[in-house]
Design a protein around this motif. Structure first.
Motif, PDB file in Angstrom:
ATOM      1  N   ASP A 109     -23.647-111.492  87.338  1.00  0.00           N
ATOM      2  CA  ASP A 109     -24.113-111.041  88.642  1.00  0.00           C
ATOM      3  C   ASP A 109     -23.873-109.538  88.739  1.00  0.00           C
ATOM      4  OD1 ASP A 109     -24.920-110.746  91.209  1.00  0.00           O
ATOM      5  OD2 ASP A 109     -23.290-111.898  92.116  1.00  0.00           O
ATOM      6  N   CYS A 110     -24.869-108.788  88.332  1.00  0.00           N
ATOM      7  CA  CYS A 110     -24.744-107.325  88.263  1.00  0.00           C
ATOM      8  C   CYS A 110     -25.905-106.692  89.022  1.00  0.00           C
ATOM      9  CB  CYS A 110     -24.739-106.858  86.817  1.00  0.00           C
ATOM     10  SG  CYS A 110     -23.401-107.507  85.819  1.00  0.00           S
ATOM     11  N   PRO A 111     -25.859-106.697  90.334  1.00  0.00           N
ATOM     12  CA  PRO A 111     -27.009-106.204  91.129  1.00  0.00           C
ATOM     13  C   PRO A 111     -27.272-104.711  90.965  1.00  0.00           C
ATOM     14  CG  PRO A 111     -25.106-106.639  92.544  1.00  0.00           C
ATOM     15  CD  PRO A 111     -24.755-107.171  91.189  1.00  0.00           C
ATOM     16  N   ASN A 112     -26.271-103.937  90.511  1.00  0.00           N
ATOM     17  CA  ASN A 112     -26.448-102.486  90.384  1.00  0.00           C
ATOM     18  C   ASN A 112     -26.564-102.025  88.932  1.00  0.00           C
ATOM     19  OD1 ASN A 112     -26.260-102.051  93.194  1.00  0.00           O
ATOM     20  ND2 ASN A 112     -24.039-102.139  93.087  1.00  0.00           N
ATOM     21  N   LEU A 113     -26.596-102.973  88.010  1.00  0.00           N
ATOM     22  CA  LEU A 113     -26.598-102.611  86.593  1.00  0.00           C
ATOM     23  C   LEU A 113     -27.884-101.868  86.224  1.00  0.00           C
ATOM     24  CD1 LEU A 113     -24.943-102.892  83.972  1.00  0.00           C
ATOM     25  CD2 LEU A 113     -26.279-104.944  83.458  1.00  0.00           C
ATOM     26  N   VAL A 114     -27.715-100.697  85.577  1.00  0.00           N
ATOM     27  CA  VAL A 114     -28.842 -99.858  85.187  1.00  0.00           C
ATOM     28  C   VAL A 114     -29.040 -99.863  83.672  1.00  0.00           C
ATOM     29  CG1 VAL A 114     -29.754 -97.506  85.211  1.00  0.00           C
ATOM     30  CG2 VAL A 114     -28.546 -98.393  87.212  1.00  0.00           C
ATOM     31  N   SER A 115     -27.938 -99.839  82.923  1.00  0.00           N
ATOM     32  CA  SER A 115     -28.019 -99.768  81.456  1.00  0.00           C
ATOM     33  C   SER A 115     -27.183-100.881  80.842  1.00  0.00           C
ATOM     34  CB  SER A 115     -27.512 -98.415  80.944  1.00  0.00           C
ATOM     35  OG  SER A 115     -28.213 -97.354  81.545  1.00  0.00           O
ATOM     36  N   LEU A 116     -27.741-101.542  79.830  1.00  0.00           N
ATOM     37  CA  LEU A 116     -27.036-102.601  79.124  1.00  0.00           C
ATOM     38  C   LEU A 116     -27.241-102.411  77.627  1.00  0.00           C
ATOM     39  CD1 LEU A 116     -25.437-105.243  79.004  1.00  0.00           C
ATOM     40  CD2 LEU A 116     -27.596-106.480  79.330  1.00  0.00           C
ATOM     41  N   PHE A 117     -26.139-102.150  76.917  1.00  0.00           N
ATOM     42  CA  PHE A 117     -26.189-101.923  75.473  1.00  0.00           C
ATOM     43  C   PHE A 117     -25.505-103.085  74.754  1.00  0.00           C
ATOM     44  CE2 PHE A 117     -26.511 -97.740  77.360  1.00  0.00           C
ATOM     45  CZ  PHE A 117     -27.560 -97.176  76.643  1.00  0.00           C
ATOM     46  N   LEU A 118     -26.312-103.874  74.067  1.00  0.00           N
ATOM     47  CA  LEU A 118     -25.817-105.003  73.275  1.00  0.00           C
ATOM     48  C   LEU A 118     -26.156-104.816  71.804  1.00  0.00           C
ATOM     49  CD1 LEU A 118     -26.959-107.791  75.746  1.00  0.00           C
ATOM     50  CD2 LEU A 118     -24.598-107.106  75.324  1.00  0.00           C
ATOM     51  N   ASN A 119     -26.621-103.653  71.444  1.00  0.00           N
ATOM     52  CA  ASN A 119     -27.072-103.389  70.082  1.00  0.00           C
ATOM     53  C   ASN A 119     -25.940-103.447  69.070  1.00  0.00           C
ATOM     54  OD1 ASN A 119     -26.727-100.907  71.834  1.00  0.00           O
ATOM     55  ND2 ASN A 119     -26.489 -99.971  69.807  1.00  0.00           N
ATOM     56  N   ASP A 120     -26.300-103.685  67.835  1.00  0.00           N
ATOM     57  CA  ASP A 120     -25.374-103.723  66.698  1.00  0.00           C
ATOM     58  C   ASP A 120     -24.323-104.817  66.836  1.00  0.00           C
ATOM     59  OD1 ASP A 120     -26.242-101.378  64.983  1.00  0.00           O
ATOM     60  OD2 ASP A 120     -25.995-100.410  66.922  1.00  0.00           O
ATOM     61  N   ASN A 121     -24.661-105.874  67.544  1.00  0.00           N
ATOM     62  CA  ASN A 121     -23.906-107.120  67.459  1.00  0.00           C
ATOM     63  C   ASN A 121     -24.644-107.973  66.431  1.00  0.00           C
ATOM     64  OD1 ASN A 121     -21.603-107.596  69.636  1.00  0.00           O
ATOM     65  ND2 ASN A 121     -23.192-106.323  70.595  1.00  0.00           N
ATOM     66  N   CYS A 122     -24.329-107.738  65.191  1.00  0.00           N
ATOM     67  CA  CYS A 122     -25.129-108.292  64.090  1.00  0.00           C
ATOM     68  C   CYS A 122     -25.108-109.819  64.034  1.00  0.00           C
ATOM     69  CB  CYS A 122     -24.642-107.718  62.764  1.00  0.00           C
ATOM     70  SG  CYS A 122     -24.793-105.931  62.672  1.00  0.00           S
ATOM     71  N   GLN A 123     -24.162-110.443  64.736  1.00  0.00           N
ATOM     72  CA  GLN A 123     -24.078-111.896  64.714  1.00  0.00           C
ATOM     73  C   GLN A 123     -24.645-112.537  65.978  1.00  0.00           C
ATOM     74  OE1 GLN A 123     -20.139-113.234  63.480  1.00  0.00           O
ATOM     75  NE2 GLN A 123     -19.770-111.278  62.481  1.00  0.00           N
ATOM     76  N   LEU A 124     -25.155-111.729  66.878  1.00  0.00           N
ATOM     77  CA  LEU A 124     -25.708-112.264  68.120  1.00  0.00           C
ATOM     78  C   LEU A 124     -27.038-112.956  67.842  1.00  0.00           C
ATOM     79  CD1 LEU A 124     -25.677-112.516  71.219  1.00  0.00           C
ATOM     80  CD2 LEU A 124     -26.795-110.272  71.310  1.00  0.00           C
ATOM     81  N   HIS A 125     -27.111-114.255  68.131  1.00  0.00           N
ATOM     82  CA  HIS A 125     -28.341-114.995  67.853  1.00  0.00           C
ATOM     83  C   HIS A 125     -28.859-115.797  69.044  1.00  0.00           C
ATOM     84  CE1 HIS A 125     -25.971-118.710  67.533  1.00  0.00           C
ATOM     85  NE2 HIS A 125     -25.124-118.033  66.758  1.00  0.00           N
ATOM     86  N   THR A 126     -28.052-115.898  70.121  1.00  0.00           N
ATOM     87  CA  THR A 126     -28.485-116.698  71.263  1.00  0.00           C
ATOM     88  C   THR A 126     -28.193-115.973  72.574  1.00  0.00           C
ATOM     89  OG1 THR A 126     -28.047-118.752  70.056  1.00  0.00           O
ATOM     90  CG2 THR A 126     -28.255-118.908  72.464  1.00  0.00           C
TER      91      THR A 126
END
Length: 963
Positions: free
Chosen positions: A529-546
């Motif tokens: 629940d992030c109503p003010n979120l502008v930037s989200l960096f999830l890059n280079d999580n090499c094991q993220l698949h779901t």
């Protein structure tokens, strides 16, 4: 006298002394009373003068020697008068009534008269214009410095560089710069003390300036060193003239410590240093702009401590407890978190002094990594002083950019182009620009301003990257999570911390930016629940698949989403609800093949699908009417819907390298994209449309392009410039390609044939800087000067030739045309040309004034580098590096004796017939640089005399593995 009797004439000369002696005896009581009165008045005078002296001393002045002597004389006579008064009172009766004590009365009376005269004399001398004066400062005032022995090895190089500049007439103003707390002042105090006992300068002046610039205060502090007193009612201009008059004839060294704002030397009254007065000014500052504005001749950067010096300084502050084997590994990690910054090392070291519990050290490490001010002194001694640099950034946009850099992992090289993209597109960061090019330029300018304040530094990978010091990163995170934000932290940064699961409990509330990049997260199963979120960096999580299907549902303001280099196979349906999304980066998601429809993402301006697994473009791309940048390079796209792409009329940057085009008619539609300024594209072969004048006119309007012809899918070619054409496997150049090549800065031919010379293709180019020719089987020469016009290849700087089996001459037809400007060539590299017998003609040499590097490899028929009988004077004036390898028939570089005046390095290997070397300079006594070659070759060289061989032996080294 004649009227006196003879007796009186004889007696009179003796009467005056006798009369005086009688008066001593007769007037004793009256003289004692007079003595008391005179002494009281003298004491009153003494008390007034002493009060003035005490007041002056209290403000740091020194009592004048004349006054000091006068007060001493007063004290002396005061003692004598007290003695007289006591004796007169004790023996008064005896002296008045006893005739036997007349002699004592006489002696006392004489003493009284004598002291009356002394008192009168002292009162006359007790009038002073000034009772005290400012103390004279020594020529060099010793400064207290904390530069420890352990820091000397790190600072020694910087100190020696500064010391050298202060003894070099070329450098009048020297600027020593670096981030806050790095030791600039400490180093300069050591430099100041080094002048004690020398005669280098008549006076060394130290002025601490600090944040608030006050020119009047600078004048007064300089004036103290020169014994000039400035009245408070005097203005800066009056002080300026007095100061200038005093300094103009003095050989001074002025150290302006901690200068935050530039000023004009003339305004203060400081004569500008030059070669004639040999004065020097050293400025320490956090801001490079201050250095340039003050006219610095030399800029010297103070760097952080080496790992070893940082450890030694930390151990000194922390004590022997760090030697304990139980905590040693944690201690090393704590020191590493200080980033070699002395102010952080000292603060943390003092806070952990004598603490021997491992738990305490692990807690300190956690606090440092989390940018928490829990460690005593961290906020007061480190964060707040460093924050002053942040506070001085010019506006909120620049400050926001600095804070943005903290989203990247610790010690991370941040790609400037990526960073500028984020800053350019995200709302509120960069305004008042018309296109991505202008936005990018403004972003680069903002980053330079941050670097100017020593809050960012150049990355380890070169000037295309920036890096944030670990302590400055902690500062930025501390700022974004401090109590100044009433609603709580603005940033959640846990990048590169080895997370396996996301910090779910923190991903909520008023947080605006989340960075979880470079972790080991596998699943995103929550719905934050992030109503003010502008930037989200999830890059280079090499094991993220779901990623949970509803993950993005409660992020209505999200503008930047980076999922690059993850293992995901499909994007969640909630992505379609991100109606404010501006940037979507899916680069190197090699398993990604599915995405929900994108037509709702009306605000999307950047879409990066490069190196992704998509075989078809996601549905709805045609609706992205604001899309400015689209990157499809090296994706797995089997079919490109050209009508969809070329309908994106807002596109400014289109990249489709590695995605092969076969239909020339659809490629030609790019000319209808009027906003396009950057194009990167691959083609299977040269097409006839390149001969079209209309197409050339449109292409010439592009700011950058990269066209790769004939390369296989996913075959990458390193880009060398903004305008580049790479042609591979072509055997037909009859389609007007030469007109297109004229637009390029870099041209690369690989494995082509069908031509014996490149004169027709590149000879008339006015913009070509780098020509690469590899495996062009039919070439007999590169440029035939008889087939090119005036000003041919006027911009060519680098020439790389490799694997040209039929090449007989690089340049044919004698010398370049008379009006040619072919004089910018700086680098020539030649390899594997088996029929080439020489490289340059002697007539060609006069056009090679800028040549700096020459490398020739694997040319078995080459007999000499330069062909001819005579060279022009001052040939190859800039050549500094010469490398020759596997030239089995090379007998000479040039048949006659000549000199390389700038040559510094010559490397020779497998050139057995080369028996003579050119001279390195006009005088063998100026020899410098190095010669490398096999020992057997070196010993077989022929010399004019043994002295020459002995001198050149000084710079010879065996080759080892230099090639």
């Amino acid at each position: 006298m004649d009227s006196l009797g003879p007796v009186m004439q004889i007696i009179l000369p003796f009467w005056a002394p006798v009369s005086r002696q009688i008066s001593y005896f007769k007037d004793l009581s009256k003289n004692v009373e007079k003595l008391k009165k005179e002494m009281d008045e003298l004491q009153d005078m003494r008390d007034e003068i002493q009060a003035d002296v005490d007041d002056a001393i209290s403000v740091g002045k020194r009592q004048k020697p004349l006054v000091e002597n006068w007060l001493r004389d007063v004290r002396k006579i005061e003692t004598q008068v007290d003695s007289i008064r006591l004796e007169f009172e004790q023996r008064g009766t005896i002296l008045n009534g006893c005739c036997t004590d007349h002699f004592s009365r006489y002696k006392l009376s004489k003493r009284v008269v004598k002291n009356l005269k002394h008192i009168e004399n002292l009162r006359g001398k007790g009038v002073f214009d000034m009772v005290a004066e400012s103390p004279r400062r020594p020529r060099v005032l010793e400064m207290q410095t904390s530069l420890p022995r352990e820091q000397q090895s790190t600072s020694e190089q910087t100190m020696e560089e500064i010391w050298k500049c202060l003894h070099d007439d070329e450098n009048g103003v020297v600027c020593v710069y670096g981030m806050g707390g790095i030791g600039k002042t400490t180093i300069m105090k050591a430099i100041n003390n080094r002048f004690i006992g020398t005669s280098d300068f008549e006076i060394v002046i130290w002025v601490s300036v600090s944040k608030d610039l006050n020119l009047g205060l600078i004048q007064k502090r300089i004036g103290k060193y020169l014994a000039i007193r400035f009245d408070d009612n005097e203005d800066i201009e009056e002080n300026r003239d007095r100061l200038f008059a005093r300094l103009k004839n003095v050989k001074y060294l002025l150290i302006l410590d901690d200068l935050w704002e530039a000023f004009i030397l003339d305004q203060v009254g400081i004569p500008k240093p030059d070669k004639h007065n040999r004065c020097k000014i050293v400025i320490t500052t956090r801001f490079i702009k201050v250095c340039t504005a003050m006219g610095a001749n030399k800029l010297i950067k103070v760097r952080t401590l080496t790992r070893g010096d940082a450890s030694n300084l930390f151990y000194e502050k922390c004590g022997d407890v760090v030697l304990s084997s139980d905590i040693r590994l944690v201690v090393e990690k704590v020191v590493e978190e200080c980033g070699g910054l002395p102010i952080a090392i000292k603060t943390v070291g003092q806070a952990m002094h004598c603490k021997d519990k491992k738990e305490l050290w692990e807690n300190a490490l956690r606090a440092l990594k989390g940018s928490s001010p829990e460690i005593p002194g961290m906020e007061r001694e480190v964060f707040l002083p460093l924050k002053l640099s942040y506070d001085c950034l010019e506006n909120d946009k620049i400050k926001a950019c600095f804070l943005y850099c903290s989203l990247f992992p610790e010690d991370h090289d941040i790609n400037i182009n990526d960073l500028v993209t984020y800053l350019a597109i995200e709302e509120g960061f960069i305004e008042n620009v018309n296109n991505l090019e202008e936005a990018s330029n403004k972003g680069h300018d903002i980053l330079e301003r941050i670097k100017d304040a020593c809050l960012l530094e150049e990355g380890s990978k070169g000037n295309e990257y920036v890096r944030m010091h670990v302590v400055l990163r902690n500062l930025a995170i501390w700022i974004t999570s401090s109590s100044s934000f009433i609603e709580g932290s603005k940033f959640l940064v846990q990048a590169g911390e080895g997370l396996v699961q996301p910090p779910e409990e923190k991903m909520s509330g008023g947080i605006e930016r989340i960075s979880l990049m470079c972790n080991k997260i596998e699943f995103l199963r929550i719905k934050p629940d992030c109503p003010n979120l502008v930037s989200l960096f999830l890059n280079d999580n090499c094991q993220l698949h779901t990623i949970h299907s509803s993950f993005f549902e409660l992020m209505p303001k999200l503008q930047i989403l980076d999922l690059s280099n993850t293992f995901i196979e499909c994007l969640p349906v909630s992505l379609s609800q991100l109606v404010n999304l501006r940037v979507l980066i899916l680069r190197s998601c090699r398993r990604l093949v599915k995405a929900p429809p994108l037509e709702n993402l009306k605000e999307l301006q950047l879409l990066d699908l490069s190196y992704s697994g998509f075989k078809n473009l996601p549905q709805g791309i045609a609706s992205l009417v604001k899309l400015k940048r689209l990157n499809l390079s090296f994706s797995h796209l089997a079919i490109i819907p050209y009508n969809t792409i070329y309908g994106l009329t807002s596109l400014e940057d289109l990249s489709m390298l590695g995605v092969i085009h076969k239909d020339r008619t659809t490629f030609g539609k790019t000319a209808n994209m009027t906003h396009l300024s950057s194009l990167r594209i691959s083609m299977s072969h040269l097409n006839g449309f390149m001969a079209s004048d209309m197409f050339h006119q449109w292409f010439s309007g592009l700011r950058r392009f990269n066209v790769q012809v004939g390369y296989e899918r996913n075959e990458e070619v390193m880009c060398l410039s903004d305008k580049e054409i790479c042609i591979r496997g072509c055997d037909n150049f009859a389609c007007g390609i030469e007109g297109f090549i004229k637009l390029a800065i870099t041209v690369r031919f690989q494995e082509c044939k069908g031509l014996t010379s490149l004169s027709q293709l590149v000879g008339d180019s006015k913009s070509l800087r780098h020509l690469v020719v590899f495996g062009f089987s039919g070439l007999e020469c590169i440029i035939d000067w008889r087939k090119v016009g005036d000003d041919a290849l006027e911009c060519l700087r680098e020439l790389d030739l490799c694997n040209l089996p039929n090449l007989e001459k690089v340049f044919d037809g004698g010398a370049p045309p008379p009006n040619t400007r072919f004089q910018n060539l700086r680098r020539v590299q030649l390899q594997d040309c088996p029929n080439l017998r020489c490289l340059f003609s002697s007539s060609m040499v006069e056009h090679l004034h800028q040549l700096e590097l020459l490398q020739v490899f694997d040319c078995p028929e080459m007999q000499e580098i330069i062909e001819g009988d005579m060279l022009p004077d001052n040939s190859f004036p800039r050549l500094c590096f010469l490398r020759l390898q596997n030239l089995s028939k090379l007998a000479s570089i040039f048949s006659q004796r000549f000199i390389f005046i700038s040559l510094e390095k010559i490397y020779v290997r497998s050139c057995p017939r080369l028996k003579k070397l050119p001279l390195f300079c006009s005088s063998i006594y100026e020899i410098k640089g190095e010669i490398k070659g096999e020992k057997e070759w070196w010993e077989g060289l022929e010399w004019e005399d043994e002295n020459s061989k002995s001198l050149y032996s000084r710079i010879y080294q065996s080759p080892h593995s230099f090639i």
